[in-house]
Design a protein around this motif. Structure first.
Motif, PDB file in Angstrom:
ATOM      1  N   LEU B 268       0.818  -1.101   0.039  1.00  0.00           N
ATOM      2  CA  LEU B 268      -0.238  -0.217   0.119  1.00  0.00           C
ATOM      3  C   LEU B 268       0.876   1.193   0.056  1.00  0.00           C
ATOM      4  CD1 LEU B 268      -2.857   0.236   0.091  1.00  0.00           C
ATOM      5  CD2 LEU B 268      -3.010   0.476   2.482  1.00  0.00           C
ATOM      6  N   LYS B 269       1.912   1.297   0.901  1.00  0.00           N
ATOM      7  CA  LYS B 269       2.861   2.395   1.065  1.00  0.00           C
ATOM      8  C   LYS B 269       3.532   2.430  -0.308  1.00  0.00           C
ATOM      9  CE  LYS B 269       3.411   3.200   6.008  1.00  0.00           C
ATOM     10  NZ  LYS B 269       4.208   3.071   7.038  1.00  0.00           N
ATOM     11  N   GLU B 272       1.355   4.361  -2.810  1.00  0.00           N
ATOM     12  CA  GLU B 272       1.243   5.723  -2.555  1.00  0.00           C
ATOM     13  C   GLU B 272       2.622   6.366  -3.016  1.00  0.00           C
ATOM     14  OE1 GLU B 272      -1.153   6.973  -1.434  1.00  0.00           O
ATOM     15  OE2 GLU B 272      -0.891   9.049  -1.144  1.00  0.00           O
ATOM     16  N   HIS B 301      -1.208  -4.109  -8.184  1.00  0.00           N
ATOM     17  CA  HIS B 301      -2.522  -3.861  -8.389  1.00  0.00           C
ATOM     18  C   HIS B 301      -3.101  -5.325  -8.446  1.00  0.00           C
ATOM     19  CE1 HIS B 301      -3.482   0.194  -8.964  1.00  0.00           C
ATOM     20  NE2 HIS B 301      -2.299   0.267  -9.854  1.00  0.00           N
ATOM     21  N   LYS B 306      -2.970  -6.162  -0.069  1.00  0.00           N
ATOM     22  CA  LYS B 306      -1.990  -5.167  -0.009  1.00  0.00           C
ATOM     23  C   LYS B 306      -1.182  -4.918   1.146  1.00  0.00           C
ATOM     24  CE  LYS B 306      -3.545  -3.368  -4.039  1.00  0.00           C
ATOM     25  NZ  LYS B 306      -4.189  -4.496  -4.730  1.00  0.00           N
ATOM     26  N   GLU B 307      -1.558  -5.662   2.296  1.00  0.00           N
ATOM     27  CA  GLU B 307      -0.765  -5.669   3.579  1.00  0.00           C
ATOM     28  C   GLU B 307       0.546  -6.329   3.523  1.00  0.00           C
ATOM     29  OE1 GLU B 307      -2.273  -4.106   6.429  1.00  0.00           O
ATOM     30  OE2 GLU B 307      -3.218  -3.228   4.762  1.00  0.00           O
TER      31      GLU B 307
END
Ligand SMILES: Nc1ncnc2c1ncn2[C@@H]1O[C@H](COP(=O)(O)OP(=O)(O)OP(=O)(O)O)[C@@H](O)[C@H]1O
Ligand SMILES: [Mg+2]
Lengths: 218, 376
Positions: B268-269, B272, B301, B306-307
Motif C-alpha cells: 500500500l505504501k 502511494e 494491483h 495489499k498488506e
C-alpha cells in the motif's frame, strides 16, 4: 623621292636612330635599375612607403611640364633631360615589380619553404613566375613611357622630339609630322612587342587572370 | 615524437605563445584547436622552423631541431599551409612533383609515386593532372594540397586548417577520408582547426589553446567528459559535451536518485509512493543499498493482499547496466529486453536509473539521429 630628300634635309634619319637608341637604352636601364629597386621596396617594408610614395608623387607630375621646368631652369642639356626620362621610365618598373611580388602573399612562400626549397630556387621557381604578370605589365608601361619620355627629352636634339619642336617653331607641319608620326608608331610597336613578351614570359594560368585585371583597370 | 619544451614566442613585445609544453607521440593525429589568433599557426610553424621560438626548444625524436640542417628537416615534414598554398603557375602534376624534385627522385619513381598519390587521395589521373589550380574545385584543391604534403612520404605531417574553405558536406567527407588515411598510414600528424566539431571528429589527441597558452591536452573523449572549467568548457560547448553517443556513458545521463523502496515495505505504501512520484515502478533496494529488483504498479494491483511486503511481487530486473556503458549499448539493451528503463548498478549496489526517454532527450538535444547508433 622628294620625301627622302625632305627627310634627309630635316635630319630625320639621325633623329630616328638617336631616338631608337636612346629609347632602348632608357628602357633597358630603367629595367636594370627599377627591378632591383622594386624588389627592395617589396623586401624591406620600411622602404615601401617612401619609395612608392615618391614614385607616386612623380607619377602625378605631367611629363611635359617637368621637361619645361628643366628647360626653364637652364639645365636643358640633353643628358639632364635623359636622366629625367629615365626617372619617369623607372616608375612603372618599380610599381609593377613591387606589386607583383607583394601580391604573392605568404602561403606559396611558406609552402615552398616548408618543402625545403632553398631561397634561390624559391625566387626562380616560385616568386618570379608568380610575380611575372605585374612585372611584365610594368615593363610594358615602361616601354611606352620610354618612347614618350625620350621624345620629350630630345626636344633639344638627339631624337624625334627635336623635329617636333623645330617643326612647331618654324610652323612647318610636315616637319612636325615627320617627328610625331614615327614617335607614335614607335610607341605602338613597343607596346605590341612587350605584349608579345608578356605572353611569352607569363605562365598561362596567370596570364588569364592578368587579362581580367587589366580589363577592369581599363 | 615531437616535443615542445617551455616554448615561448614574443613578437615586438607582444606575447604570442607562452610556456607551451606538448608531447606529440609517433603515429598519432594530434589536433590543435582554438579561436582565431590563439597561436595555432605559430605553434605549428615552429615544428618545421618557419618560426623560431623565442624561448624553449622543439625536439623531434629527442633532438633539438634548431641544431638540424633546416632544409633537410623540412623535407622530412609534409606541410599544408593555411589558405591556398598551391603554386598557381604550376599544373597539378608539377605541384605534386615539386617535393619529389627536391628529394631528387628519378623520373620513373616520380611517375609511380604520382599514380599512388592519385589513388590515395581519390584524384582522377590523366587530364586532371595537367590542370591548373584555378581550374579545380575547392575540394580538389585541398586534396592536391594534402597529396603534395604526403608526396615524399614524410613521417610527420603538419596541416594548418586545411578544410576551412570547404562546404560542410565536403568538409565532413574530407575529415572521414583523413581519418581513414591516418588509420592506414599511421603518420604523426599535427592538424589545426578552429572548429571543435572537426577536432573531435578526427583527433586522437586534442590540444585546446587560448591566447598563446595550452589549456588542455588530452584524448578528446577526456576533454569532452571533463573539460577544464572556463574557456575550454565554453569552447567545447555545453551541448557538445559528449556529442558522440559512444562517449556518453550511463553515469553521465542517469537519474542519480531514482524512486526506491525497501523490500519489507507494505504494498500500500509502495503504491502511494509511486502515485506521489508519478512513476509506474519502484526499484527495490535493501538497507545497505544493494539492488534487489523491480516492483511494477501493475503487479501490485493484481495482488489481493495489499498488506503484504512489497518483496512478494518483486521481479528481477530484465536488464541492468554498469555506469560506464555507453549510449549505444544502453539503447541496444532497452530494445532487446523491451524495457523502458534500466537500473544502473555498480558492485551490486544501485547507483542510478536510465530511462528510455532520458536517452532520447539527450540525443535529440544533441540533434543526433538515432539511425546513427542503431547498427551497434
Ligand atoms: N609577425 C607577427 N607580428 C606580430 N604579431 C604576430 C605575428 N605573427 C603572429 N602574430 C600574432 O600572434 C597571434 C597568434 O597568431 P597565429 O597566426 O599563430 O594565430 P592562429 O591561432 O593561427 O589564428 P588563425 O586561426 O586566425 O589562423 C595573433 O594574435 C597574431 O596577431
Ligand atoms: Mg593560423
Amino acid at each position: 623621292m622628294r620625301m627622302m630628300e625632305f627627310l634627309a634635309h630635316i635630319g630625320f634619319w639621325p633623329a630616328l636612330g638617336g631616338q631608337l637608341l636612346l629609347t632602348a637604352g632608357t628602357f633597358l636601364l630603367a629595367v636594370a635599375i627599377g627591378f632591383p629597386l622594386g624588389l627592395l621596396a617589396y623586401r624591406y617594408r620600411v622602404l615601401t612607403p617612401p619609395m612608392i610614395g615618391f614614385a607616386n608623387f612623380l607619377k602625378i607630375l605631367p611629363g611635359f611640364a617637368v621637361f619645361g621646368i628643366l628647360m626653364a631652369m637652364g639645365r636643358h642639356s640633353t643628358i639632364t633631360s635623359l636622366l629625367a626620362a629615365l626617372f619617369f621610365t623607372i616608375l612603372p618598373v618599380i610599381f609593377g615589380t613591387e606589386k607583383g611580388f607583394r601580391r604573392i602573399g605568404r602561403p606559396p612562400i611558406d609552402a615552398a619553404l616548408g618543402m625545403g626549397m632553398d631561397p634561390a630556387t624559391i625566387f626562380v621557381r616560385v616568386l618570379l613566375p608568380l610575380a611575372s604578370p605585374q612585372v611584365m605589365a610594368g615593363l610594358r608601361r615602361a616601354g611606352v613611357a620610354a618612347v614618350g619620355m625620350v621624345t620629350l627629352a630630345t626636344m633639344r636634339g638627339g631624337g624625334l622630339g627635336a623635329l617636333i619642336l623645330e617643326g612647331i617653331r618654324q610652323n612647318n607641319g610636315s616637319m612636325t609630322l615627320a617627328g610625331a608620326l614615327p614617335a607614335c608608331l614607335l610607341a605602338l610597336i613597343a607596346d605590341l612587342a612587350l605584349a608579345w613578351l608578356f605572353r611569352l614570359v607569363v605562365p598561362a594560368p596567370l596570364r588569364r587572370r592578368e587579362k581580367r585585371v587589366l580589363y577592369i583597370a581599363k | 615524437m615531437i616535443e615542445f619544451e617551455h616554448v615561448g614566442k614574443s613578437v615586438g613585445g607582444t606575447v604570442v605563445l607562452s610556456e607551451v609544453n606538448l608531447q606529440i607521440p609517433d603515429g598519432e593525429l594530434v589536433v590543435i584547436a582554438g579561436p582565431s589568433g590563439c597561436g595555432k599557426t605559430t605553434t605549428l610553424k615552429m615544428i618545421n622552423r618557419l618560426i623560431a621560438p623565442s624561448t624553449g626548444r622543439v625536439l623531434i625524436d629527442g633532438e633539438d631541431i634548431a641544431r638540424q640542417p633546416v632544409q633537410a628537416l623540412r623535407r622530412s615534414i609534409g606541410y599544408v599551409t593555411q589558405y591556398a598554398g598551391l603554386f598557381e603557375h604550376q599544373t597539378v602534376r608539377q605541384n605534386l612533383s615539386e617535393p619529389l624534385r627536391l628529394a631528387r627522385w628519378a623520373k620513373p619513381a616520380v611517375d609511380r609515386r604520382l599514380g599512388e598519390l592519385c589513388g590515395l587521395f581519390s584524384l582522377p589521373e590523366g587530364e586532371f593532372m595537367d590542370r591548373y589550380p584555378y581550374q579545380l574545385t575547392a575540394t580538389e584543391r585541398q586534396r592536391v594540397c594534402i597529396a603534395r604534403a604526403f608526396a615524399a612520404d614524410p613521417e610527420i605531417l603538419l596541416m594548418d586548417d586545411p578544410f576551412a574553405a570547404l562546404e560542410p558536406a565536403q568538409r565532413g567527407q574530407m575529415q572521414d577520408e583523413l581519418v581513414t588515411l591516418q588509420s592506414l598510414m599511421r603518420r604523426t600528424m599535427v592538424f589545426i582547426t578552429s572548429s571543435i566539431e572537426e577536432a573531435i571528429r578526427i583527433a586522437d589527441r586534442l590540444c585546446i589553446m587560448e591566447r598563446g597558452r595550452v589549456l588542455q591536452y588530452d584524448k578528446p573523449e577526456e576533454i569532452l567528459r571533463s573539460p577544464q572549467e572556463g574557456f575550454v568548457e565554453r569552447f567545447v560547448g555545453r551541448n557538445r559535451i559528449f556529442s558522440r553517443p559512444q562517449e556518453i556513458r550511463a553515469s553521465d545521463i542517469m537519474i542519480t536518485s531514482p524512486v526506491t523502496t525497501h523490500p519489507e515495505v507494505p504494498m500500500l505504501k509502495g503504491m502511494e509512493k509511486m502515485r506521489l512520484a508519478r512513476v509506474d515502478s519502484l526499484l527495490v533496494v535493501d538497507e545497505d543499498g544493494y539492488f534487489l529488483g523491480i516492483v511494477r504498479a501493475e503487479h501490485v494491483h493484481r495482488c489481493d493482499n495489499k498488506e503484504e511486503a512489497i518483496k512478494s511481487v518483486m521481479r528481477e530486473a530484465k536488464a541492468v547496466a554498469s555506469p560506464d556503458e555507453t549510449v549505444p549499448e544502453l539503447l541496444a539493451k532497452i530494445r532487446r529486453f523491451r524495457v523502458n528503463a534500466v537500473p544502473v548498478v555498480e558492485n551490486d549496489k544501485l547507483v542510478g536509473l536510465i530511462t528510455n526517454s532520458s536517452i532520447v532527450t539527450i540525443l535529440s538535444q544533441q540533434s543526433m539521429e538515432l539511425e546513427e547508433v542503431e547498427p551497434l
